[in-house]
Scaffold this motif. Sequence first.
Motif, PDB file in Angstrom:
ATOM      1  N   GLY A  57       0.812  -1.208   0.000  1.00  0.00           N
ATOM      2  CA  GLY A  57       0.000   0.000   0.000  1.00  0.00           C
ATOM      3  C   GLY A  57       0.843   1.253   0.000  1.00  0.00           C
ATOM      4  O   GLY A  57       2.075   1.207   0.072  1.00  0.00           O
ATOM      5  N   PRO A  58       0.190   2.395  -0.079  1.00  0.00           N
ATOM      6  CA  PRO A  58       0.914   3.671  -0.146  1.00  0.00           C
ATOM      7  C   PRO A  58       1.615   4.010   1.161  1.00  0.00           C
ATOM      8  O   PRO A  58       1.155   3.646   2.238  1.00  0.00           O
ATOM      9  CB  PRO A  58      -0.191   4.683  -0.460  1.00  0.00           C
ATOM     10  N   PHE A  59       2.747   4.700   1.049  1.00  0.00           N
ATOM     11  CA  PHE A  59       3.456   5.177   2.235  1.00  0.00           C
ATOM     12  C   PHE A  59       4.372   6.330   1.835  1.00  0.00           C
ATOM     13  O   PHE A  59       4.773   6.461   0.676  1.00  0.00           O
ATOM     14  CB  PHE A  59       4.279   4.053   2.884  1.00  0.00           C
ATOM     15  N   GLU A 150       2.625   6.738  11.503  1.00  0.00           N
ATOM     16  CA  GLU A 150       2.976   6.473  10.110  1.00  0.00           C
ATOM     17  C   GLU A 150       3.487   5.045   9.933  1.00  0.00           C
ATOM     18  O   GLU A 150       3.112   4.344   8.981  1.00  0.00           O
ATOM     19  CB  GLU A 150       4.037   7.472   9.643  1.00  0.00           C
ATOM     20  N   ILE A 151       4.338   4.616  10.856  1.00  0.00           N
ATOM     21  CA  ILE A 151       4.876   3.255  10.777  1.00  0.00           C
ATOM     22  C   ILE A 151       3.761   2.231  10.995  1.00  0.00           C
ATOM     23  O   ILE A 151       3.709   1.193  10.325  1.00  0.00           O
ATOM     24  CB  ILE A 151       5.992   3.045  11.812  1.00  0.00           C
ATOM     25  N   ALA A 152       2.860   2.517  11.919  1.00  0.00           N
ATOM     26  CA  ALA A 152       1.744   1.599  12.178  1.00  0.00           C
ATOM     27  C   ALA A 152       0.872   1.443  10.941  1.00  0.00           C
ATOM     28  O   ALA A 152       0.398   0.340  10.635  1.00  0.00           O
ATOM     29  CB  ALA A 152       0.913   2.110  13.352  1.00  0.00           C
ATOM     30  N   ALA A 153       0.660   2.531  10.208  1.00  0.00           N
ATOM     31  CA  ALA A 153      -0.164   2.472   8.999  1.00  0.00           C
ATOM     32  C   ALA A 153       0.502   1.610   7.930  1.00  0.00           C
ATOM     33  O   ALA A 153      -0.155   0.815   7.256  1.00  0.00           O
ATOM     34  CB  ALA A 153      -0.412   3.883   8.468  1.00  0.00           C
ATOM     35  N   LYS A 156       0.291  -2.051   8.983  1.00  0.00           N
ATOM     36  CA  LYS A 156      -1.053  -2.596   8.769  1.00  0.00           C
ATOM     37  C   LYS A 156      -1.236  -3.007   7.314  1.00  0.00           C
ATOM     38  O   LYS A 156      -1.815  -4.061   7.016  1.00  0.00           O
ATOM     39  CB  LYS A 156      -2.101  -1.562   9.171  1.00  0.00           C
ATOM     40  N   GLY A 157      -0.734  -2.178   6.415  1.00  0.00           N
ATOM     41  CA  GLY A 157      -0.857  -2.491   4.994  1.00  0.00           C
ATOM     42  C   GLY A 157      -0.110  -3.763   4.613  1.00  0.00           C
ATOM     43  O   GLY A 157      -0.556  -4.519   3.752  1.00  0.00           O
ATOM     44  N   ASN A 175       9.437  -7.541  19.626  1.00  0.00           N
ATOM     45  CA  ASN A 175       9.123  -8.747  18.872  1.00  0.00           C
ATOM     46  C   ASN A 175       8.510  -8.299  17.549  1.00  0.00           C
ATOM     47  O   ASN A 175       7.664  -7.398  17.529  1.00  0.00           O
ATOM     48  CB  ASN A 175       8.127  -9.625  19.630  1.00  0.00           C
ATOM     49  N   HIS A 176       8.901  -8.935  16.445  1.00  0.00           N
ATOM     50  CA  HIS A 176       8.409  -8.450  15.154  1.00  0.00           C
ATOM     51  C   HIS A 176       8.439  -9.540  14.093  1.00  0.00           C
ATOM     52  O   HIS A 176       9.115 -10.561  14.230  1.00  0.00           O
ATOM     53  CB  HIS A 176       9.251  -7.259  14.676  1.00  0.00           C
ATOM     54  N   THR A 177       7.703  -9.294  13.022  1.00  0.00           N
ATOM     55  CA  THR A 177       7.694 -10.175  11.864  1.00  0.00           C
ATOM     56  C   THR A 177       9.105 -10.263  11.285  1.00  0.00           C
ATOM     57  O   THR A 177       9.776  -9.239  11.115  1.00  0.00           O
ATOM     58  CB  THR A 177       6.738  -9.641  10.785  1.00  0.00           C
TER      59      THR A 177
END
Length: 215
Positions: A57-59, A150-153, A156-157, A175-177
């Motif tokens: 998605g856009p960023f 901004e990072i959360a958006a 999410k995408g 913890n992260h992907t």
Amino acid sequence: MVVTTAMEDDGRSRRLRMAIAVLGILASVLIPATAWVLFRPGGPLVAQSQPAVDIGGPFTLVTHKGDTLSDQDLTGQPYAVFFGFTHCPEICPTTLWEMSEALKQLGPDAERLRVLFISVDSMRDTPEFLDNYLQSFDPRIVGLTGSEEEIAAVGKGYRAYWEKVPTEDGDYTMNHTASIYLMDGRGQFVGTIAYGEQQTVRMEKLRKLLAGASI
């Protein structure tokens, strides 16, 4: 001559309807919901197409050099996206080192691939801190940061996951992907590279990405 009664005909009809119903249930279970299929008379079941997975998605974020970079700047060029943070003890430096080696192995083709390292720790990972951290890796890797919102958006995408985990010394880790998202020149998701994936598999996926082939 065989004579059938109305009762026998009715019984056969019920059994036929039951058989069709059972086959319908089996088909709904055995045929993936994500695939469209074509039944050819007298032939096998042939997969026709797979609908695109809605990832990305856009960023618009800030690079480790202080510039802005958006998804529109990447149009026409395939790219790889990894979510992590600079205080990561193992997964992030290992992944960035592996991608640095991959860029070397790709040779001239590496100039057509963008590798993005998006920080999920915007509190500590300022552009300046990212710039210092990325000096240990291939200079073509671009660090990106922004506000938590901004990072959360963006996360999410990409359906990426992370969470802040307090440590005993009063600090925190994340913890992260751990997967790398592979995106084609249209910004469409085409696959992932898993953490710890074999080098030969990783390179094959990257070459296919650059060639516009299915991964």
